[in-house]
Design an enzyme around this catalytic site. Structure first.
Site, PDB file in Angstrom:
ATOM      1  N   PRO A  41       0.891  -1.215  -0.011  1.00 17.86           N
ATOM      2  CA  PRO A  41      -0.100   0.041  -0.058  1.00 17.86           C
ATOM      3  C   PRO A  41       0.886   1.497  -0.065  1.00 17.86           C
ATOM      4  O   PRO A  41       1.354   1.768   0.946  1.00 17.86           O
ATOM      5  CB  PRO A  41      -0.762  -0.099   1.132  1.00 17.86           C
ATOM      6  CG  PRO A  41      -0.138  -0.699   2.265  1.00 17.86           C
ATOM      7  CD  PRO A  41       0.726  -1.983   1.297  1.00 17.86           C
TER       8      PRO A  41
ATOM      9  N   ASP B  30       5.640   2.698   2.134  1.00 20.72           N
ATOM     10  CA  ASP B  30       4.876   1.303   2.632  1.00 20.72           C
ATOM     11  C   ASP B  30       3.982   1.728   3.885  1.00 20.72           C
ATOM     12  O   ASP B  30       4.686   1.635   5.037  1.00 20.72           O
ATOM     13  CB  ASP B  30       5.837   0.071   2.708  1.00 20.72           C
ATOM     14  CG  ASP B  30       5.118  -1.100   3.037  1.00 20.72           C
ATOM     15  OD1 ASP B  30       3.786  -0.985   3.140  1.00 20.72           O
ATOM     16  OD2 ASP B  30       5.666  -2.207   2.971  1.00 20.72           O
ATOM     17  N   HIS B  31       2.809   1.869   3.907  1.00 24.30           N
ATOM     18  CA  HIS B  31       1.982   2.257   4.818  1.00 24.30           C
ATOM     19  C   HIS B  31       1.594   0.950   5.793  1.00 24.30           C
ATOM     20  O   HIS B  31       1.299   1.365   6.897  1.00 24.30           O
ATOM     21  CB  HIS B  31       0.682   2.711   4.391  1.00 24.30           C
ATOM     22  CG  HIS B  31       0.117   3.908   5.258  1.00 24.30           C
ATOM     23  ND1 HIS B  31       0.052   4.013   6.506  1.00 24.30           N
ATOM     24  CD2 HIS B  31      -0.674   4.790   4.648  1.00 24.30           C
ATOM     25  CE1 HIS B  31      -0.635   4.987   6.747  1.00 24.30           C
ATOM     26  NE2 HIS B  31      -1.181   5.639   5.701  1.00 24.30           N
ATOM     27  N   ARG B  32       2.312  -0.221   5.459  1.00 23.28           N
ATOM     28  CA  ARG B  32       2.127  -1.203   6.403  1.00 23.28           C
ATOM     29  C   ARG B  32       3.290  -0.903   7.646  1.00 23.28           C
ATOM     30  O   ARG B  32       3.219  -1.512   8.678  1.00 23.28           O
ATOM     31  CB  ARG B  32       2.397  -2.510   5.916  1.00 23.28           C
ATOM     32  CG  ARG B  32       1.390  -2.876   4.810  1.00 23.28           C
ATOM     33  CD  ARG B  32       1.670  -4.362   4.062  1.00 23.28           C
ATOM     34  NE  ARG B  32       3.082  -3.879   3.432  1.00 23.28           N
ATOM     35  CZ  ARG B  32       3.599  -5.090   2.514  1.00 23.28           C
ATOM     36  NH1 ARG B  32       3.201  -6.217   2.506  1.00 23.28           N
ATOM     37  NH2 ARG B  32       4.858  -4.824   2.177  1.00 23.28           N
TER      38      ARG B  32
END
Length: 430
Positions: free
Chosen positions: A228, A402-404
């Site tokens: 994401p 990377d939004h994780r």
């Protein structure tokens, strides 16, 4: 005794490669350290050296063969003192079905998604022949024939014992049963991911994908589908950095070192990651890996693709050291001479297209890294300097995160730290 020379694993992730060129021929005598072949991996073309001494008795895999699995016997060597003419030759180990000469201009071998097919038609390829219960054809030829609507029973094979291989499909015409798809298959066609043929009447050529391009396609598709991404963009005033670069290059001239703008940006990103350690991370399933130093992968364009050599411990190195390493890595990357450990790893990446006049772009994260910084060109723009509107050299930088692993606020802190270092570059020398 006969020694089997096997396809080597030239990197920890290598499972197959292309035997680009043989540097020896049958009957040649070799000793340890002699170059035997050039092997193309997913990242570079590397030279393969002999380990043992002896005489090449048999070349099992011709040059240009692709998809050769690691461990496949590619040649045999008669040991020192052994009569090469009497040395036994093992049966050739099976190659991957992809291993066919490069000269074949058939479309790339990456497995496409299944094509929506018309109403079932009996598979003539399964009919009996005199030499067995099934028509002889490689799995790759069967798959391509099925996708193209070709009747294998009408094609003469050129492989061993009349086996049909991929090259035999060139020029073959689809069978009538599959040439006219049914309405149901036409309705499903838009969702199929099969390669589209070139439009008729338009001059074109089909270029087989290199191993590198296939890996780029696979990894970046995977990145956009599974990671994401979110993006943060800001402008940086380069005037002070450009002045510092000029002053430093005057002092470094006697040492033969010349700093580029990219060298200073690599240093700024490395220091920013150490200042904001929550951004120097990598998502790993149920874990988050936090790195204690910044190793920066720099994107380098090379013929046929790109590669990302790594400058390790950027925060702990001087600008002159970074400049020297970056220049050396980039040169050897373009020559295909990097060692695997020089382009694997990295905790973050930087991609600079400013030299092409690109003002701003969004880069795709290089998994498993957590971020990449995209840098555009520095150009003269109206900009607020010391509270007043003025003209300054301004560069736009965009971070892909990377939004994780990295939240928006953390990404913003990293971008602010990078901007502060670029606009006050003397702090990078402290």
């Amino acid at each position: 005794m006969t020694i089997n020379i096997q396809m080597p694993a030239l990197s920890p992730t290598m499972e197959e490669g292309t035997l680009a060129k043989w540097l020896v021929k049958e009957g040649d005598t070799v000793k340890s350290g002699d170059l035997l072949a050039e092997i193309e991996t997913d990242k570079a073309t590397m030279e393969f050296e002999a380990v043992d001494e002896g005489t090449i008795t048999k070349i099992m895999v011709p040059e240009g063969s692709e998809g050769v699995k690691v461990g496949t016997v590619i040649a045999t060597l008669a040991g020192e003192g052994e009569d090469a003419a009497e040395a036994p030759t093992p049966a050739a180990a099976p190659l991957a079905e992809k291993a066919e000469p490069k000269a074949d201009a058939t479309p790339a071998k990456a497995e496409p998604a299944p094509v929506a097919k018309a109403d079932p038609v009996p598979a003539k390829a399964e009919k009996s022949v005199s030499d067995g219960d099934r028509l002889k054809a490689s799995p790759l030829a069967r798959r391509l024939a099925e996708q193209s609507g070709l009747d294998l029973s009408t094609i003469e094979g050129s492989g061993p014992n009349g086996r049909i291989v991929k090259a035999d499909l060139d020029g073959a015409k689809p069978s009538a049963a599959t040439a006219a798809p049914s309405p149901s298959s036409q309705a499903a066609a838009p969702s199929a991911a099969a390669p589209a043929p070139a439009p008729e009447g338009v001059p074109s050529e089909t270029i087989k994908l290199s191993s590198m391009r296939k890996v780029i396609a696979r990894r970046l598709t995977e990145s956009k589908q599974t990671v994401p991404h979110f993006y943060l963009t800001l402008d940086c005033n380069l005037d002070k950095l450009l002045k510092l670069r000029g002053d430093l290059n005057k002092g470094l001239e006697s040492r033969g070192v010349k700093l580029s703008v990219n060298d200073l940006l690599i240093k700024a990103l490395g220091i920013a990651l150490t200042q904001v350690p929550d951004a120097n991370v990598q998502f790993s399933g149920d874990n988050l890996i936090k790195f204690h130093r910044a190793d920066i992968s720099m994107a380098v364009a090379i013929p046929g693709g790109l590669i990302t050599p790594v400058i390790t411990d950027v925060g702990g190195k001087s600008l002159s050291k970074i400049a020297t390493e970056a220049k050396d890595l980039a040169a050897r990357a373009r020559d295909g001479k990097l060692q695997p450990q020089e382009y694997q790893g990295g905790t973050a990446s930087i991609s600079n297209l400013g030299m092409f006049g690109i003002k701003q772009f969004d880069a795709v994260i290089n998994p498993p890294q957590g971020m990449i910084l995209a840098v555009g060109a520095g150009d003269k723009r109206p900009h607020v300097v010391d509270g007043a509107l003025a003209v300054a050299t301004v560069m736009t930088a965009t971070g892909s995160f990377d939004h994780r692993a990295i939240d928006g606020a953390v990404g913003a802190q990293l971008m602010q730290a990078f901007q502060a270092l670029v606009e006050n570059p003397l702090s990078m020398l402290a």
